[in-house]
Write a protein that holds these residues in place. Structure first.
Motif, short mmCIF file in Angstrom:
data_model
loop_
_atom_site.label_atom_id
_atom_site.label_comp_id
_atom_site.label_asym_id
_atom_site.label_seq_id
_atom_site.Cartn_x
_atom_site.Cartn_y
_atom_site.Cartn_z
N LYS A 152 -3.24 -14.32 0.13
CA LYS A 152 -1.98 -14.00 0.82
C LYS A 152 -2.29 -13.86 2.30
N ALA A 192 0.84 -1.20 0.00
CA ALA A 192 0.00 0.00 0.00
C ALA A 192 0.88 1.25 0.00
N ASN A 207 7.06 -15.64 1.68
CA ASN A 207 7.28 -14.19 1.79
C ASN A 207 7.82 -13.87 3.18
N GLN A 224 -4.75 -7.05 -5.93
CA GLN A 224 -5.12 -7.57 -4.62
C GLN A 224 -6.30 -6.79 -4.05
N ASP A 238 11.32 -11.25 4.69
CA ASP A 238 12.77 -11.18 4.93
C ASP A 238 13.64 -11.73 3.81
N ALA A 266 8.84 -7.75 -0.55
CA ALA A 266 8.19 -6.44 -0.38
C ALA A 266 9.24 -5.37 -0.11
N ARG A 267 9.66 -5.23 1.16
CA ARG A 267 10.46 -4.05 1.54
C ARG A 267 11.76 -3.92 0.77
C1 LIG Z 1 4.30 -0.16 3.96
C2 LIG Z 1 3.78 -1.56 3.75
C3 LIG Z 1 2.60 -1.73 3.05
C4 LIG Z 1 2.10 -3.03 2.81
N1 LIG Z 1 0.96 -3.18 2.08
C5 LIG Z 1 0.50 -4.44 1.82
C6 LIG Z 1 -0.64 -4.64 0.99
O1 LIG Z 1 -1.23 -3.71 0.43
N2 LIG Z 1 -1.06 -5.93 0.81
C7 LIG Z 1 -0.41 -7.00 1.38
O2 LIG Z 1 -0.82 -8.15 1.19
N3 LIG Z 1 0.68 -6.83 2.13
C8 LIG Z 1 1.16 -5.58 2.35
N4 LIG Z 1 2.30 -5.42 3.08
C9 LIG Z 1 3.04 -6.62 3.54
C10 LIG Z 1 4.08 -7.04 2.49
O3 LIG Z 1 3.48 -7.37 1.27
C11 LIG Z 1 4.91 -8.25 2.98
O4 LIG Z 1 4.03 -9.30 3.26
C12 LIG Z 1 5.73 -7.95 4.23
O5 LIG Z 1 6.32 -6.67 4.17
C13 LIG Z 1 6.83 -9.00 4.43
O6 LIG Z 1 7.68 -9.07 3.31
P1 LIG Z 1 9.14 -8.38 3.28
O7 LIG Z 1 9.91 -8.91 4.46
O8 LIG Z 1 9.73 -8.79 1.97
O9 LIG Z 1 8.93 -6.90 3.42
C14 LIG Z 1 2.81 -4.15 3.32
C15 LIG Z 1 4.00 -3.95 4.01
C16 LIG Z 1 4.50 -2.69 4.22
C17 LIG Z 1 5.81 -2.52 4.95
#
Ligand SMILES: Cc1cc2nc3c(=O)[nH]c(=O)nc-3n(C[C@H](O)[C@H](O)[C@H](O)COP(=O)(O)O)c2cc1C
Length: 325
Positions: A146, A22, A207, A75, A209, A231-232
């Motif tokens: 998810k 988001a 998913n 999504q 880290d 994600a991050r």
């Molecule tokens: C700022 C932010 C916004 C996120 N928005 C969504 C979202 O819209 N839909 C979703 O399923 N997960 C969302 N997530 C979760 C990520 O998709 C992901 O599951 C989570 O950050 C773990 O993955 P990572 O360690 O690669 O960051 C969001 C995470 C962050 C930090």
């Protein structure tokens, strides 16, 4: 390491996904991450309540561009099967071929209406949502889910949830290896994903880290998943996807230098001007801050970037920063 994933309606050739995020995975960013080697992206999460009532601003979240390297997946979040089915229909009319359901978001704004990770408490309702979406668009699109490991460590909510949504027609499951109570703290537990999902008969995506080719390998191995989602690290360092591609084909790619980062920022700014003309310089602040992390002079650059009143000033700043030693 990453073999094509066969879903009901499509084959995902390289199942490495930029996660839905988001406030980040809008059209300009999806173009950037696609150009940086990401094979498949998602939109931000979209409210089914707003979309099914045709709220204009929400509908804008479905806009895509022919500059994207592939059609993104979408999504949705929500807790009413009717609204989710109506929204899925709108998404398919807009050309989406995969509609994911958010059953992992722990943010109060989302959970207070029974959506996101709150659905882990109600596997029957989660199944009803997928079932309604499947009845509405299952002939044309994949419905996927998810979610997270559970509410707290040691509970096994993922198992009844997974069983319910798969029985209802979900064709892929993505699991963030944290619980609801973890939020974003601690470490993702990839092994626990594998343990809880071993009985599921749909492709699994790991998913949490994944930050480099090595952690990608470990996450896939420990979870037994067929795909991975980032994600991050994907929005902090979009070039990670090219580094992974290089490693997958036996090579190595080092981190980009200052010139390449400036080029990336100029491209991102150009796309923001095209798709979000009123806010381009404001939106550039967070992306520029992420891209310059770790560079000498990065901190002063970020302070100045935050004060740029328009895109023209951002360009001047980028040019000056490129020439700094
Ligand atoms: C700022 C932010 C916004 C996120 N928005 C969504 C979202 O819209 N839909 C979703 O399923 N997960 C969302 N997530 C979760 C990520 O998709 C992901 O599951 C989570 O950050 C773990 O993955 P990572 O360690 O690669 O960051 C969001 C995470 C962050 C930090």
């Amino acid at each position: 390491m990453l073999k094509p994933l066969l879903l009901r309606h499509q084959t995902v050739t390289t199942p490495l996904f930029m996660a839905p995020v988001a406030g980040v995975t809008n059209t300009p960013f999806r173009i950037i991450v696609g150009e940086s080697g990401c094979p498949q992206t998602f939109t931000e999460m979209v409210s089914s309540e707003a979309l099914s009532r045709q709220v204009g601003k929400t509908r804008e979240l479905l806009h895509t561009s022919d500059k994207e390297s592939s059609q993104p997946f979408v999504q949705l979040f929500g807790s009413r099967p009717d609204a989710m089915a109506t929204s899925a229909r709108i998404c398919v009319e807009e050309g989406f071929t995969l509609v994911d359901v958010n059953m992992g978001c722990p943010v109060k704004k989302v959970t207070k209406s029974g959506s996101g990770v709150q659905l882990m408490e109600q596997p029957k309702l989660a199944g009803d949502i997928v079932s309604a979406m499947h009845a509405a668009v299952g002939k044309y699109a994949d419905i996927t889910v998810k979610t997270r490991l559970g509410s707290v460590h040691g509970d096994e909510r993922l198992i009844p949830l997974g069983e319910a949504v798969i029985a209802a027609g979900a064709s892929m499951l993505t699991v963030h290896g944290r619980t609801r109570s973890d939020g974003f703290g601690g470490r993702a537990d990839w092994r626990a994903i594998g343990q809880m999902c071993q009985g599921f008969k749909v492709p699994l995506v790991v998913n949490g880290d994944i930050t480099c080719p090595t952690s990608l390998r470990r996450a896939l191995k420990e979870s037994g998943a067929q795909g991975a989602m980032i994600a991050r690290e994907g929005y902090h360092r979009p070039w990670l996807f090219k580094q992974i591609a290089a490693e997958l084909s036996g090579g190595v790619m080092s981190d980009p230098g200052r010139d390449a980062i400036v080029k990336l920022m100029l491209r991102h700014l150009e796309l923001l001007e095209l798709y979000c003309p009123d806010r381009a310089h404001v939106l550039m602040r967070k992306h520029g801050s992420w891209y310059t992390k770790g560079f000498s002079g990065g901190s002063a650059f970020r302070q100045q970037l935050n004060q740029c009143p328009d895109s023209h000033t951002v360009r001047q700043l980028l040019s000056a920063w490129r020439n700094e030693k």
